[in-house]
Write an enzyme that holds these catalytic residues in place. Structure first.
Site, PDB file in Angstrom:
ATOM      1  CD  GLU A  58      -2.790  -1.209   2.467  1.00 11.57           C
ATOM      2  OE1 GLU A  58      -4.013  -1.328   2.304  1.00 11.57           O
ATOM      3  OE2 GLU A  58      -2.254  -1.156   3.593  1.00 11.57           O
TER       4      GLU A  58
HETATM    5  C1  ACM Z   1      -1.917  -5.412   4.111  1.00 11.65           C
HETATM    6  O1  ACM Z   1      -2.993  -5.849   4.551  1.00 11.65           O
HETATM    7  N1  ACM Z   1      -1.802  -4.152   3.787  1.00 11.65           N
HETATM    8  C2  ACM Z   1      -0.765  -6.284   3.952  1.00 11.65           C
END
Ligand code: ACM
Length: 508
Positions: free
Chosen positions: A308
């Site tokens: 992310e």
């Molecule tokens: C995640 O759940 N961002 C690895």
């Protein structure tokens, strides 16, 4: 005598109804020597409080021969071809109980099965009056996967060393052997780094909701790692970069492209922070961090996150990952990263990917995960819609999140097959399975217990037990065994989620 019910389901289990059960009595001994004696001490620590028996751990070579009420732990490397590095054989009968393995780890898993053969009250921490009988059985067992993980996010909410050790005591019940600690995120930095006091100063000063946060001292982290190792658990530290870094960016201004420290963050948004991936300060920082975390961690792995990173320039992200994995390798550890890091086609050799998309891969997640395998690495599978422990169980769950295809029932957590997620990725490329507990909504050890159990039992069975169709994964069979676990959860003080209300019945 109740039937033999064990989670995870053993490879080969024969209950012998006609045979006399094994009975633990006041004069019982635990016979073990060398490395087996350390496992014997752990077994004695489980059995003494509820039985009130002395249960001395004695060397069999200078003791009276094993009697009908003794437990013998037998370590024999010659069993390795049959039992592997983690397998065991357990024989429980009227003439004694014998646990055999090629390694101390195997004996430890035999102990986890043996404790499930006794009445649930064996788990209580005060003396109980019970007939301490274990049904006659012969078990031969070994795991499917070598990586059977649980992840605890100590960044969103900080959990002190006692809470982490308590979690370790709980997860070993299901033969989990990896504890992944998510040590850094936007809301907090929890591991000390030599020469970087503000990481555990400003960087650890809060958590989700504005609580006090906190961090481990070097001694505390070392103590957690040692406590885990005694229980055959490898601690995997995660330093999440280049995103999820607001805590670091709040501690050191020069990590920001505008040279301005960020404010500490106590919300639950994701994807807004990034290291300045091309700056010399960032690479100096990462060198210090990876050096220090590697030095503090005896296990072979260091997880660099990589998920992310929505504000990292996309064209710079693959190069960052290539350089970060190389740096981890230079500090002597095997790099691990979430599957987005598969965007790099220049990963350090052997870099392990952790897949966190769904059982049905979303967007390009399959391609990114497969990139690790194409580059010679392997995969840990944590499909978020079945293996994420922070997702609600149902509409009435008071804590937890619902984003990952949730709610996720216990049955959802149980009914999936690791070899059926990514085309062409089968057991030889799958290191194993891991269940992450993100802690945005999780603030106390009781919250941890409620979201973790019983779903971790389901994930552990997928990680340990033989793949279908050889044995099959049968929900009815599993849920029957799970129902019989509720008195055990209760005896252990674990307030597990209980969808069918069995914990308030008299089931034993
Ligand atoms: C995640 O759940 N961002 C690895």
């Amino acid at each position: 005598m109740s039937p033999v019910r064990i989670i995870p389901q053993p490879t080969d289990l024969h209950a012998i109804a006609s045979e006399t059960p094994f009975t633990l009595v006041e004069s019982s001994r635990i016979l073990a020597t060398g490395a087996a004696a350390s496992v014997g001490d752990l077994l004695a620590g489980i059995l003494r409080p509820s039985t009130g028996y002395r249960l001395p751990v004695q060397d069999p070579t200078d003791s009276d021969p094993a009697g009908a009420a003794d437990i013998t732990l037998h370590l024999d490397p010659a069993d390795a071809p049959d039992l592997g590095a983690e397998g065991y054989r357990l024989v429980s009968a009227g003439d004694g109980a014998t646990l055999t393995a090629a390694t101390p780890a195997g004996l430890f898993y035999a102990v986890q099965s043996l404790r499930q053969l006794f009445p649930a009250a064996i788990e209580r921490r005060s003396v109980q009056s019970e007939a301490w009988q274990a049904p006659a059985a012969v078990i031969t067992d070994r795991p499917r996967f070598t990586w059977r993980g649980a992840m605890l996010d100590v960044a969103r909410h900080f959990f002190d060393p006692d809470a982490v050790k308590h979690f370790i005591d709980e997860i070993v019940l299901f033969k989990i052997n990896v504890l992944h600690l998510h040590l850094t995120d936007d809301q907090g930095w929890r591991i000390p780094i030599t020469g970087r006091p503000e990481l555990t100063g400003i960087g650890a000063s809060t958590e989700v909701g504005g609580g006090p946060g906190g961090s481990y001292t070097e001694e505390e982290y070392a103590d957690i790692v040692a406590y885990a190792a005694e229980r055959f658990i490898t601690v995997v530290p995660e330093i999440d970069v280049p995103g999820h870094t607001n805590a670091a960016l709040s501690a050191y201004a020069d990590l920001n492209a505008d040279d301005t420290a960020r404010e500490p963050y106590t919300g639950i948004d994701v994807g807004f922070s990034s290291l300045d991936v091309d700056s010399a300060s960032t690479w100096q920082f990462l060198d210090e961090i990876f050096r220090s975390v590697a030095a503090q961690t005896p296990g072979p792995y260091l997880h660099i996150g990589g998920d992310e990173s929505h504000t990292t320039p996309p064209e710079q992200f693959p190069g960052f990952i290539a350089r970060a994995t190389a740096l981890v390798a230079r500090h002597g550890k095997i790099p691990i990263a979430w599957h987005e890091a598969g965007r790099s086609r220049d990963l350090a050799p052997g870099t392990i990917g952790q897949y966190w998309s769904f059982v049905e891969p979303q967007e390009n997640a399959a391609e990114l995960a497969t990139s690790f395998v194409e580059q010679g690495g392997s995969l840990i599978l944590s499909p978020a819609d079945v293996a994420y422990l922070d997702i609600t169980y149902d509409e009435s769950t008071p804590i937890g999140q619902a984003w990952a295809g949730g709610p996720t029932s216990v049955r959802d957590a149980y009914e999936w097959e690791p070899g059926a997620i990514l085309a062409g990725v089968t057991d030889d490329a799958i290191l194993g399975v891991e269940a992450p507990l993100w802690t945005e909504t999780v603030a106390t050890p009781a919250d941890i217990d409620f979201l973790t159990f019983p779903r971790l039992a389901a994930i552990a069975e997928i990680a340990w037990s033989v793949a279908p169709p050889a044995q099959g994964r049968d929900w009815e069979h599993f849920s029957g065994r799970l129902d019989s676990w509720y008195p055990r959860f209760s005896a252990l003080g674990i307030s597990a989620f209980d969808p069918s209300g069995v914990s308030s019945s008299t089931l034993e």
